[in-house]
Design a protein around this motif. Structure first.
Motif, PDB file in Angstrom:
ATOM      1  N   CYS A  61       0.810  -1.204  -0.252  1.00 41.88           N
ATOM      2  CA  CYS A  61      -0.243   0.262   0.099  1.00 41.88           C
ATOM      3  C   CYS A  61       0.368   1.360   0.088  1.00 41.88           C
ATOM      4  O   CYS A  61       2.241   1.197  -0.058  1.00 41.88           O
ATOM      5  CB  CYS A  61      -1.038  -0.005   1.483  1.00 41.88           C
ATOM      6  SG  CYS A  61      -0.349  -0.503   2.406  1.00 41.88           S
ATOM      7  N   LEU A  62      -0.246   2.793  -0.059  1.00 46.07           N
ATOM      8  CA  LEU A  62       1.335   3.260  -0.342  1.00 46.07           C
ATOM      9  C   LEU A  62       0.557   4.501   1.510  1.00 46.07           C
ATOM     10  O   LEU A  62      -0.496   4.279   1.850  1.00 46.07           O
ATOM     11  CB  LEU A  62      -0.111   4.360  -1.296  1.00 46.07           C
ATOM     12  CG  LEU A  62       0.237   4.151  -2.910  1.00 46.07           C
ATOM     13  CD1 LEU A  62      -0.350   4.637  -3.789  1.00 46.07           C
ATOM     14  CD2 LEU A  62       1.567   3.438  -3.224  1.00 46.07           C
ATOM     15  N   ILE A  63       1.254   5.769   1.551  1.00 48.34           N
ATOM     16  CA  ILE A  63       1.729   6.455   2.288  1.00 48.34           C
ATOM     17  C   ILE A  63       0.947   6.849   2.883  1.00 48.34           C
ATOM     18  O   ILE A  63      -0.270   6.921   4.403  1.00 48.34           O
ATOM     19  CB  ILE A  63       2.849   7.725   2.318  1.00 48.34           C
ATOM     20  CG1 ILE A  63       3.978   7.116   2.545  1.00 48.34           C
ATOM     21  CG2 ILE A  63       2.719   8.085   3.996  1.00 48.34           C
ATOM     22  CD1 ILE A  63       5.054   7.593   2.035  1.00 48.34           C
ATOM     23  N   ASP A  64      -0.247   7.096   2.172  1.00 48.21           N
ATOM     24  CA  ASP A  64      -1.869   7.563   2.194  1.00 48.21           C
ATOM     25  C   ASP A  64      -2.499   6.644   2.531  1.00 48.21           C
ATOM     26  O   ASP A  64      -3.935   7.118   3.146  1.00 48.21           O
ATOM     27  CB  ASP A  64      -2.535   8.119   0.599  1.00 48.21           C
ATOM     28  CG  ASP A  64      -1.796   9.704   0.879  1.00 48.21           C
ATOM     29  OD1 ASP A  64      -0.872  10.285   2.005  1.00 48.21           O
ATOM     30  OD2 ASP A  64      -1.510   9.904  -0.439  1.00 48.21           O
ATOM     31  N   SER A  89       7.243  12.585   3.231  1.00 44.14           N
ATOM     32  CA  SER A  89       5.358  12.105   3.860  1.00 44.14           C
ATOM     33  C   SER A  89       5.400  10.703   4.708  1.00 44.14           C
ATOM     34  O   SER A  89       4.484  11.251   5.793  1.00 44.14           O
ATOM     35  CB  SER A  89       4.687  12.147   2.655  1.00 44.14           C
ATOM     36  OG  SER A  89       5.152  11.160   1.834  1.00 44.14           O
ATOM     37  N   VAL A  90       6.314  10.091   5.032  1.00 48.61           N
ATOM     38  CA  VAL A  90       6.622   9.081   5.803  1.00 48.61           C
ATOM     39  C   VAL A  90       6.585   9.807   7.158  1.00 48.61           C
ATOM     40  O   VAL A  90       6.127   9.320   8.181  1.00 48.61           O
ATOM     41  CB  VAL A  90       7.205   7.896   5.323  1.00 48.61           C
ATOM     42  CG1 VAL A  90       8.435   7.849   5.661  1.00 48.61           C
ATOM     43  CG2 VAL A  90       6.277   6.510   6.382  1.00 48.61           C
ATOM     44  N   LEU A  91       7.779  10.610   7.429  1.00 49.26           N
ATOM     45  CA  LEU A  91       8.178  11.079   8.532  1.00 49.26           C
ATOM     46  C   LEU A  91       6.936  11.874   8.890  1.00 49.26           C
ATOM     47  O   LEU A  91       6.624  11.550  10.106  1.00 49.26           O
ATOM     48  CB  LEU A  91       9.156  11.681   8.442  1.00 49.26           C
ATOM     49  CG  LEU A  91      10.157  11.112   7.616  1.00 49.26           C
ATOM     50  CD1 LEU A  91      11.367  11.998   7.689  1.00 49.26           C
ATOM     51  CD2 LEU A  91      10.860   9.780   8.840  1.00 49.26           C
ATOM     52  N   GLU A  92       6.477  12.083   8.338  1.00 48.92           N
ATOM     53  CA  GLU A  92       4.801  13.232   8.905  1.00 48.92           C
ATOM     54  C   GLU A  92       4.345  12.537   9.094  1.00 48.92           C
ATOM     55  O   GLU A  92       3.692  12.492  10.174  1.00 48.92           O
ATOM     56  CB  GLU A  92       4.415  13.738   7.202  1.00 48.92           C
ATOM     57  CG  GLU A  92       4.404  15.107   7.066  1.00 48.92           C
ATOM     58  CD  GLU A  92       5.602  16.063   8.500  1.00 48.92           C
ATOM     59  OE1 GLU A  92       4.158  16.398   8.965  1.00 48.92           O
ATOM     60  OE2 GLU A  92       6.546  16.640   8.296  1.00 48.92           O
ATOM     61  N   LYS A  93       3.977  11.330   8.888  1.00 47.67           N
ATOM     62  CA  LYS A  93       3.034  10.087   9.031  1.00 47.67           C
ATOM     63  C   LYS A  93       3.608   9.455  10.259  1.00 47.67           C
ATOM     64  O   LYS A  93       2.309   9.340  11.472  1.00 47.67           O
ATOM     65  CB  LYS A  93       2.537   9.530   7.832  1.00 47.67           C
ATOM     66  CG  LYS A  93       1.206   7.929   8.744  1.00 47.67           C
ATOM     67  CD  LYS A  93       0.098   8.567   8.395  1.00 47.67           C
ATOM     68  CE  LYS A  93       0.259   9.138   6.930  1.00 47.67           C
ATOM     69  NZ  LYS A  93      -1.435   8.934   7.128  1.00 47.67           N
TER      70      LYS A  93
END
Length: 98
Positions: A61-64, A89-93
Motif C-alpha cells: 500500500c501507499l503512505i496515504d 511524507s512518511v516522516l509526517e505520518k
C-alpha cells in the motif's frame, strides 16, 4: 486486528526487520486468543524496491493508505536513502503515530 505497517525504501536494511516480522507474522509466542496481526509493506509508490541485501519488495500500500489508530503502528527500518526528500511524507505520518 492489529495492523503493522513496514515502510520499505531502496537500500532498506532488510536484516533489521527479520526477527520482528517473522514473530509478528507467525504469532507463535502470542497468548492464546490474542488478536491477529496484519503486516503491510508501505512506500511512497507501488514500484518495487531493492533492499540492501538485494531482495525485491513490492509494497502492499501507499503512505496515504496508512490508518493511524490505537491498533496500528509503523516500523521505519534503516536505509542509505533516507535523506531523499520523497520520504518526507512518511516522516509526517510517523509524527501522527507519536
Amino acid at each position: 486486528m492489529f495492523t503493522i505497517y513496514v515502510y520499505v525504501l531502496d537500500t532498506l536494511a532488510d536484516w533489521e526487520l527479520g526477527y520482528v516480522t517473522s514473530e509478528l507474522n507467525s504469532g507463535r509466542f502470542f497468548k492464546k486468543g490474542a488478536q491477529p496481526i496484519s503486516l503491510k509493506t508501505v512506500s511512497y509508490s507501488k514500484e518495487p524496491i531493492k533492499t540492501m541485501g538485494g531482495m525485491t519488495i513490492v509494497p502492499d500500500c501507499l503512505i496515504d493508505d496508512i490508518v493511524v489508530s490505537d491498533t496500528s503502528m509503523l516500523l521505519l527500518p534503516g536505509a542509505d536513502t533516507w535523506n531523499d526528500p520523497k520520504h518526507g511524507s512518511v516522516l509526517e505520518k510517523a509524527r501522527e503515530f507519536l
